[in-house]
Design an enzyme around this catalytic site. Sequence first.
Site, PDB file in Angstrom:
ATOM      1  N   GLY A   1       0.795  -1.206   0.000  1.00 37.60           N
ATOM      2  CA  GLY A   1       0.000   0.000   0.000  1.00 37.60           C
ATOM      3  C   GLY A   1       0.835   1.266   0.000  1.00 37.60           C
ATOM      4  N   HIS A   2       0.319   2.290   0.672  1.00 47.09           N
ATOM      5  CA  HIS A   2       0.907   3.627   0.636  1.00 47.09           C
ATOM      6  C   HIS A   2       2.272   3.658   1.327  1.00 47.09           C
ATOM      7  CE1 HIS A   2       0.728   7.952   0.185  1.00 47.09           C
ATOM      8  NE2 HIS A   2       0.900   8.142   1.485  1.00 47.09           N
ATOM      9  N   PHE A   3       2.371   3.040   2.494  1.00 47.59           N
ATOM     10  CA  PHE A   3       3.627   3.012   3.240  1.00 47.59           C
ATOM     11  C   PHE A   3       4.331   1.679   2.978  1.00 47.59           C
ATOM     12  CE2 PHE A   3       1.623   6.443   5.792  1.00 47.59           C
ATOM     13  CZ  PHE A   3       2.636   7.385   5.652  1.00 47.59           C
TER      14      PHE A   3
END
Length: 286
Positions: free
Chosen positions: A264-266
């Site tokens: 995902g984003h991180f």
Amino acid sequence: MATVHHRVATVNGLSMFYREAGPVGAPVLLLLHGYPTSSHMFRHLIPALADEYHVIAPDHIGFGRSSAPSVDEFDYTFDSLAEMTAGLLAGLGVTKYTVYTQDYGAPIAWRLALADPGSIEGVISQNGNAYEEGFVPDFWAPIWAYGADPSPANELALRPALEREAVEWQYKHGVPDVTTIDPDAWEHDLALLDRPGMDRVQLALFGDYHTNRTLYPAVHQWLRESQVPVLAVWGRNDEIFGPDGAKAFLKDASHAQVQLLDGGHFLLESNLDEVAQLIRDWRAQF
């Protein structure tokens, strides 16, 4: 394991905290974090790359352990954050570097590149947009609305982004096994977001984000003309900056390497070893 130093520099009268590791004289890797975190997001990547790079990871003003003046004391815009980063680099004597961007780190990096095009030796973008492609509409709609009109109603619609559920979601969404994500990561961010006045700081930056889009044509021209090496390594399940943002780099940097990982984003919280190895393999080619 490399020794990581935790330092503070004074830039324009404010304190900028930064993490530093690796041999002096090695190629510099500048790590620029996003919202709502800090250089803390790079705590594991720094020692993983410090044998090949001289790594520098600052906390932006208003984030992490750097100074966090109120919105009345500091102009919280991406122009200002880039200016502070440039001041830190000048104070450290850094004139050439590869930049690793994520989220807010991307528009800061693009400003640095446009101000001093020859300083950038390489770009690693990890879920950091440089194109209209990649903005996930449902996530960005309230940010665009607030940037166009910072009315009380639009502010109210955006405030949930500052709260626990949204911060925790940024770490968990798109991750196949959320038990691999260290809860200390979002707790660290939340503790700093809870400081008095930080809501106004973050709202100011949300409101300024639309200015980043106007830079994109100039960034694309720089990518074409400089032929700077580009690695776009992306969590393909990111519901903030979708994978089309990674693929878009190929329009202006045909040599770019695009790697979409199952995260995902991180991405560094779940796919650290993959990312570090991709960076090593990419760097070995130039």
